[in-house]
Scaffold this motif. Sequence first.
Motif, short mmCIF file in Angstrom:
data_model
loop_
_atom_site.label_atom_id
_atom_site.label_comp_id
_atom_site.label_asym_id
_atom_site.label_seq_id
_atom_site.Cartn_x
_atom_site.Cartn_y
_atom_site.Cartn_z
N GLU A 136 0.84 -1.21 0.00
CA GLU A 136 0.00 0.00 0.00
C GLU A 136 0.87 1.25 0.00
O GLU A 136 0.62 2.21 -0.76
N GLN A 137 1.89 1.28 0.84
CA GLN A 137 2.73 2.47 0.92
C GLN A 137 3.63 2.61 -0.32
O GLN A 137 3.86 3.73 -0.80
N LEU A 138 4.11 1.49 -0.84
CA LEU A 138 4.92 1.55 -2.06
C LEU A 138 4.12 2.15 -3.21
O LEU A 138 4.64 2.96 -4.00
N ALA A 139 2.85 1.82 -3.29
CA ALA A 139 1.99 2.36 -4.34
C ALA A 139 1.86 3.88 -4.22
O ALA A 139 1.86 4.60 -5.22
N VAL A 140 1.77 4.37 -2.99
CA VAL A 140 1.66 5.82 -2.77
C VAL A 140 2.93 6.53 -3.23
O VAL A 140 2.88 7.56 -3.92
N GLY A 145 5.65 9.68 -7.86
CA GLY A 145 6.77 9.86 -8.77
C GLY A 145 8.13 9.89 -8.10
O GLY A 145 9.10 10.40 -8.67
N SER A 146 8.21 9.32 -6.89
CA SER A 146 9.47 9.33 -6.15
C SER A 146 10.08 7.95 -6.05
O SER A 146 9.39 6.94 -6.19
N GLN A 147 11.38 7.93 -5.78
CA GLN A 147 12.06 6.68 -5.49
C GLN A 147 11.63 6.20 -4.11
O GLN A 147 11.35 7.00 -3.21
N ALA A 148 11.59 4.89 -3.92
CA ALA A 148 11.16 4.31 -2.65
C ALA A 148 12.36 3.89 -1.81
O ALA A 148 13.36 3.40 -2.32
N VAL A 149 12.24 4.12 -0.52
CA VAL A 149 13.17 3.58 0.47
C VAL A 149 12.38 2.56 1.29
O VAL A 149 11.44 2.91 2.01
N LEU A 150 12.72 1.28 1.16
CA LEU A 150 12.03 0.25 1.94
C LEU A 150 12.62 0.25 3.35
O LEU A 150 13.73 -0.23 3.59
N MET A 151 11.86 0.83 4.28
CA MET A 151 12.32 0.96 5.65
C MET A 151 12.09 -0.33 6.43
O MET A 151 11.23 -1.15 6.08
N ALA A 152 12.84 -0.47 7.50
CA ALA A 152 12.62 -1.60 8.39
C ALA A 152 11.25 -1.47 9.05
O ALA A 152 10.78 -0.36 9.34
N SER A 153 10.59 -2.60 9.28
CA SER A 153 9.21 -2.64 9.78
C SER A 153 9.15 -3.23 11.17
O SER A 153 9.57 -4.37 11.40
N ARG A 154 8.61 -2.46 12.10
CA ARG A 154 8.37 -3.00 13.44
C ARG A 154 7.43 -4.21 13.37
O ARG A 154 7.60 -5.18 14.10
N VAL A 181 15.00 0.43 -5.69
CA VAL A 181 14.71 1.04 -4.39
C VAL A 181 15.99 1.10 -3.55
O VAL A 181 17.01 0.51 -3.89
N ILE A 182 15.89 1.80 -2.44
CA ILE A 182 16.94 1.80 -1.42
C ILE A 182 16.44 0.93 -0.26
O ILE A 182 15.33 1.13 0.23
N LEU A 183 17.24 -0.03 0.14
CA LEU A 183 16.92 -0.86 1.30
C LEU A 183 17.53 -0.22 2.55
O LEU A 183 18.71 0.14 2.54
N HIS A 184 16.74 -0.13 3.60
CA HIS A 184 17.17 0.57 4.81
C HIS A 184 17.24 -0.41 5.98
O HIS A 184 16.22 -0.99 6.38
N TRP A 185 18.45 -0.57 6.53
CA TRP A 185 18.64 -1.37 7.74
C TRP A 185 18.87 -0.42 8.89
O TRP A 185 19.93 0.18 9.02
N ASP A 219 19.19 -5.85 -9.67
CA ASP A 219 18.65 -4.88 -10.62
C ASP A 219 17.55 -4.04 -10.01
O ASP A 219 17.17 -3.00 -10.57
N LYS A 220 17.01 -4.45 -8.86
CA LYS A 220 15.93 -3.70 -8.20
C LYS A 220 16.41 -2.97 -6.95
O LYS A 220 15.61 -2.39 -6.23
N VAL A 221 17.72 -3.00 -6.70
CA VAL A 221 18.27 -2.32 -5.53
C VAL A 221 19.25 -1.24 -5.99
O VAL A 221 20.34 -1.54 -6.46
N ASP A 222 18.84 0.02 -5.86
CA ASP A 222 19.73 1.15 -6.16
C ASP A 222 20.86 1.19 -5.14
O ASP A 222 22.01 1.47 -5.48
N GLY A 223 20.51 0.93 -3.88
CA GLY A 223 21.52 0.99 -2.85
C GLY A 223 20.96 0.53 -1.52
O GLY A 223 19.76 0.25 -1.39
N VAL A 224 21.83 0.45 -0.54
CA VAL A 224 21.44 0.06 0.81
C VAL A 224 21.88 1.15 1.77
O VAL A 224 22.98 1.72 1.63
#
Length: 384
Positions: A136-140, A145-154, A181-185, A219-224
């Motif tokens: 749901e949030q990724l769709a928003v 029109g922005s790049q996504a940062v997949l944040m850690a989830s409680r 996307v950017i993966l966030h640890w 190919d789907k990870v811009d960075g971490v």
Amino acid sequence: MSIVLPQDTGETRTYVPRSEPVTYVTDLPLRSRVVYSAAHVVADPLRTAADAPAVVGWDATLAFRRHLWAHGLGVAEAMDTAQRGMGLDWAGAAELIRRSSAEARSVGGRIACGVGTDQLTVPAATADEVRAAYEEQLAVVEAAGSQAVLMASRALAAVAKGPDDYLEVYGHLLRQAAEPVILHWLGPMFDPALAGYWGSDDLDAATETFLQVVAAHPDKVDGVKISLLDAGREVALRRRLPQGVRCYTGDDFHYPELIEGDEQGFSHALLGIFDPLAPVAAAAVSTLDTGDAAGFRGLLDPTVELSRHLFGAPTRFYKTGVVLLAWLAGHQDHFTMVGGLQSARSLPHLARAYELADRVGLFPDPALAASRMRGLLAVYGVDA
């Protein structure tokens, strides 16, 4: 003119602020590093929480993002610096993402926005529920029109039974993401609810799972983005990333050496401390663009003491010092935070933050900063 500052001991001492501002020169655009500042939100002090899901002062909030873009920094939006999970709920974050993304397009600014699961106001029962919340949030973010940062989830940390749940949830999200996307640890020092993320309290084991996610979908990870406050661990991890996947340091204790790098590579940056440090950070990276590593360190090293102070334990309350400095620097006209978080740090902590920021020349108008600090001290009964 001097100012009297309280100390942790209960005593006070006299400090003489600088009389003239420091000018930092930047040659834009920045070239050698990709640099994001995780930006704070400005509260609306004239409204109560009953008036809106999150009481944000939109004009000042967006103006601060324009300030960051003007210095050549990207904006990392709706992240923990913006009080995600600490005053800013998903409804407020979604509105922030839409407004900031539109503003970024209007000025040509770089932006990446946080995707989490904080709309789950009751505990999730399964990993599938967590995955749906992420979707749901990724769709928003993608619609904005922005790049996504997949944040850690409680929620994922609470429901996951082991590494396989992380591999499944993140794998599903990466397969369907429209752009890299950017993966966030984010480590537990920033959010205790994230202890054991990636399926283990053993950081070596957690690192293997994290790298497995990246390796399966390069190919789907811009960075971490690594926020563990452990420079050695970040360096070891970035050396194992697939070709083309960036490492964005989130280490607010060791950022100068991590961004400078070594003979085997360097980190880009996605940092909360670059919210108050924007002019210095931009000038430093601009200097590094010329190949002048010593000049880069000469600008950025003196800011580390301030950063370590702001991010001192309990680290999750660093936002209070960040917003204090924005107010003292004249970027907003009050020191009020979403959720009342301005009360999260002691007066001696705030006084020390003011002193360290003044020493490195962060205030465009030192007299204004001193006047506002005296006003805050007076509220606490300190005759400054």
